[in-house]
Design a protein around this motif. Structure first.
Motif, PDB file in Angstrom:
ATOM      1  N   ILE A  68      -4.493 -21.735  -4.653  1.00 50.68           N
ATOM      2  CA  ILE A  68      -4.386 -23.178  -4.091  1.00 50.68           C
ATOM      3  C   ILE A  68      -5.522 -23.885  -4.266  1.00 50.68           C
ATOM      4  O   ILE A  68      -6.589 -23.447  -3.618  1.00 50.68           O
ATOM      5  N   GLY A  69      -5.667 -24.918  -5.185  1.00 54.45           N
ATOM      6  CA  GLY A  69      -6.697 -25.522  -5.265  1.00 54.45           C
ATOM      7  C   GLY A  69      -7.767 -24.367  -6.124  1.00 54.45           C
ATOM      8  O   GLY A  69      -7.333 -23.966  -7.125  1.00 54.45           O
ATOM      9  N   GLY A  70      -8.882 -24.280  -5.841  1.00 53.19           N
ATOM     10  CA  GLY A  70      -9.793 -23.151  -6.403  1.00 53.19           C
ATOM     11  C   GLY A  70     -10.022 -21.906  -5.586  1.00 53.19           C
ATOM     12  O   GLY A  70     -10.702 -21.011  -5.819  1.00 53.19           O
ATOM     13  N   VAL A  71      -8.979 -21.922  -4.614  1.00 49.85           N
ATOM     14  CA  VAL A  71      -9.065 -20.745  -3.647  1.00 49.85           C
ATOM     15  C   VAL A  71      -7.769 -19.730  -3.773  1.00 49.85           C
ATOM     16  O   VAL A  71      -6.996 -20.096  -4.003  1.00 49.85           O
ATOM     17  N   LEU A  72      -8.373 -18.429  -4.055  1.00 50.49           N
ATOM     18  CA  LEU A  72      -7.486 -17.462  -4.251  1.00 50.49           C
ATOM     19  C   LEU A  72      -7.028 -16.810  -2.836  1.00 50.49           C
ATOM     20  O   LEU A  72      -8.092 -16.307  -2.112  1.00 50.49           O
ATOM     21  N   TYR A  73      -5.659 -16.376  -2.702  1.00 51.47           N
ATOM     22  CA  TYR A  73      -5.158 -15.997  -1.405  1.00 51.47           C
ATOM     23  C   TYR A  73      -4.528 -14.491  -1.752  1.00 51.47           C
ATOM     24  O   TYR A  73      -3.592 -14.603  -2.820  1.00 51.47           O
ATOM     25  N   TYR A  74      -4.591 -13.548  -0.894  1.00 46.19           N
ATOM     26  CA  TYR A  74      -3.683 -12.360  -1.190  1.00 46.19           C
ATOM     27  C   TYR A  74      -3.084 -11.953   0.255  1.00 46.19           C
ATOM     28  O   TYR A  74      -3.592 -12.068   1.301  1.00 46.19           O
ATOM     29  N   GLU A  75      -1.780 -11.524   0.199  1.00 48.10           N
ATOM     30  CA  GLU A  75      -1.028 -11.059   1.398  1.00 48.10           C
ATOM     31  C   GLU A  75      -1.446  -9.816   1.668  1.00 48.10           C
ATOM     32  O   GLU A  75      -1.470  -9.007   0.787  1.00 48.10           O
ATOM     33  N   TYR A  76      -1.945  -9.685   2.943  1.00 49.22           N
ATOM     34  CA  TYR A  76      -2.278  -8.172   3.610  1.00 49.22           C
ATOM     35  C   TYR A  76      -1.234  -7.273   2.984  1.00 49.22           C
ATOM     36  O   TYR A  76      -1.549  -6.167   2.614  1.00 49.22           O
ATOM     37  N   HIS A  77       0.026  -7.517   3.492  1.00 49.63           N
ATOM     38  CA  HIS A  77       1.026  -6.332   3.182  1.00 49.63           C
ATOM     39  C   HIS A  77       1.252  -5.886   1.775  1.00 49.63           C
ATOM     40  O   HIS A  77       1.449  -4.971   1.163  1.00 49.63           O
ATOM     41  N   GLU A  78       1.202  -7.023   0.711  1.00 54.28           N
ATOM     42  CA  GLU A  78       1.020  -6.607  -0.710  1.00 54.28           C
ATOM     43  C   GLU A  78      -0.144  -5.825  -1.246  1.00 54.28           C
ATOM     44  O   GLU A  78       0.210  -4.807  -1.837  1.00 54.28           O
ATOM     45  N   ILE A  79      -1.424  -5.850  -0.551  1.00 57.37           N
ATOM     46  CA  ILE A  79      -2.426  -5.111  -0.646  1.00 57.37           C
ATOM     47  C   ILE A  79      -1.945  -3.496   0.110  1.00 57.37           C
ATOM     48  O   ILE A  79      -2.358  -2.592  -1.055  1.00 57.37           O
ATOM     49  N   MET A  80      -1.547  -3.593   0.898  1.00 59.07           N
ATOM     50  CA  MET A  80      -1.174  -2.121   1.501  1.00 59.07           C
ATOM     51  C   MET A  80      -0.012  -1.730   0.498  1.00 59.07           C
ATOM     52  O   MET A  80      -0.165  -0.456   0.456  1.00 59.07           O
ATOM     53  N   GLU A  81       0.818  -2.359  -0.115  1.00 66.36           N
ATOM     54  CA  GLU A  81       1.938  -1.697  -0.894  1.00 66.36           C
ATOM     55  C   GLU A  81       1.276  -1.153  -2.251  1.00 66.36           C
ATOM     56  O   GLU A  81       1.547  -0.332  -2.609  1.00 66.36           O
ATOM     57  N   VAL A  82       0.228  -1.996  -2.533  1.00 66.89           N
ATOM     58  CA  VAL A  82      -0.181  -1.421  -3.875  1.00 66.89           C
ATOM     59  C   VAL A  82      -0.967  -0.419  -3.719  1.00 66.89           C
ATOM     60  O   VAL A  82      -1.048   0.622  -4.389  1.00 66.89           O
ATOM     61  N   LEU A  83      -1.625  -0.068  -2.601  1.00 69.14           N
ATOM     62  CA  LEU A  83      -2.358   1.152  -2.036  1.00 69.14           C
ATOM     63  C   LEU A  83      -1.401   2.355  -2.122  1.00 69.14           C
ATOM     64  O   LEU A  83      -1.837   3.360  -2.629  1.00 69.14           O
ATOM     65  N   GLU A  84      -0.317   1.830  -1.327  1.00 74.35           N
ATOM     66  CA  GLU A  84       0.766   3.129  -1.430  1.00 74.35           C
ATOM     67  C   GLU A  84       1.400   3.591  -2.607  1.00 74.35           C
ATOM     68  O   GLU A  84       1.593   4.468  -2.825  1.00 74.35           O
ATOM     69  N   ARG A  85       1.883   2.508  -3.479  1.00 72.84           N
ATOM     70  CA  ARG A  85       2.083   2.911  -4.673  1.00 72.84           C
ATOM     71  C   ARG A  85       1.446   3.759  -5.431  1.00 72.84           C
ATOM     72  O   ARG A  85       1.827   4.520  -6.330  1.00 72.84           O
ATOM     73  N   ASN A  86       0.174   3.507  -5.246  1.00 73.52           N
ATOM     74  CA  ASN A  86      -0.953   4.206  -6.111  1.00 73.52           C
ATOM     75  C   ASN A  86      -1.676   5.460  -5.518  1.00 73.52           C
ATOM     76  O   ASN A  86      -2.464   6.253  -6.315  1.00 73.52           O
ATOM     77  N   LYS A  87      -0.802   5.821  -4.509  1.00 72.93           N
ATOM     78  CA  LYS A  87      -1.379   6.790  -3.756  1.00 72.93           C
ATOM     79  C   LYS A  87      -1.356   8.014  -4.602  1.00 72.93           C
ATOM     80  O   LYS A  87      -0.150   8.317  -5.206  1.00 72.93           O
ATOM     81  N   ILE A  88      -2.238   9.054  -4.662  1.00 74.41           N
ATOM     82  CA  ILE A  88      -2.108  10.296  -5.437  1.00 74.41           C
ATOM     83  C   ILE A  88      -2.152  11.339  -4.394  1.00 74.41           C
ATOM     84  O   ILE A  88      -2.912  11.526  -3.417  1.00 74.41           O
ATOM     85  N   HIS A  89      -1.067  12.355  -4.855  1.00 76.44           N
ATOM     86  CA  HIS A  89      -0.833  13.553  -4.081  1.00 76.44           C
ATOM     87  C   HIS A  89      -1.302  14.668  -4.702  1.00 76.44           C
ATOM     88  O   HIS A  89      -0.630  15.153  -5.510  1.00 76.44           O
ATOM     89  N   ASN A  90      -2.459  15.105  -4.582  1.00 76.71           N
ATOM     90  CA  ASN A  90      -2.982  16.220  -5.005  1.00 76.71           C
ATOM     91  C   ASN A  90      -2.643  17.629  -4.434  1.00 76.71           C
ATOM     92  O   ASN A  90      -2.360  17.865  -3.280  1.00 76.71           O
ATOM     93  N   ARG A  91      -2.037  18.659  -5.435  1.00 74.08           N
ATOM     94  CA  ARG A  91      -1.377  19.747  -4.820  1.00 74.08           C
ATOM     95  C   ARG A  91      -2.465  20.654  -5.353  1.00 74.08           C
ATOM     96  O   ARG A  91      -2.926  20.799  -6.544  1.00 74.08           O
ATOM     97  N   ILE A  92      -2.772  21.663  -4.247  1.00 76.26           N
ATOM     98  CA  ILE A  92      -3.666  22.906  -4.764  1.00 76.26           C
ATOM     99  C   ILE A  92      -3.007  24.275  -4.795  1.00 76.26           C
ATOM    100  O   ILE A  92      -2.001  24.282  -4.263  1.00 76.26           O
TER     101      ILE A  92
END
Length: 92
Positions: A68-92
């Motif tokens: 909006i104008g020159g300001v960028l905004y990010y939705e908090y819940h979308e940031i959390m969704e990106v983190l969850e989607r990219n979570k890596i589960h290492n199995r040893i």
């Protein structure tokens, strides 16, 4: 100092109060800013990334944003969704 007797009912009441307090903390996001929309500097601080990394996340479509104008905004819940989607589960 007198003796106080704690009953099972007292313990149950304490347990319920404690659970309500914990639920409240979890719903508030423990560390979440409480804001729905974050500006770039807040996102960089939240994720611990540089301005260039944030720009790359925008350019490659990893992190959705609104401008909006020159300001960028990010939705908090979308940031959390990106983190969850990219979570890596290492199995040893």
């Amino acid at each position: 100092m007198g003796t106080t007797i704690i009953t099972t009912e007292d313990l149950m009441e304490f347990k319920l109060e404690l659970l309500e307090d914990i639920k409240g903390l979890l719903q508030n996001g423990l560390g979440q800013t409480g804001k729905k929309w974050l500006k770039s500097n807040e996102v960089r601080e939240l994720l611990g990334i540089s301005p260039g990394t944030l720009q790359n996340l925008r350019i490659n479509g990893t992190l959705p944003y609104t401008k909006i104008g020159g300001v960028l905004y990010y939705e908090y819940h979308e940031i959390m969704e990106v983190l969850e989607r990219n979570k890596i589960h290492n199995r040893i």
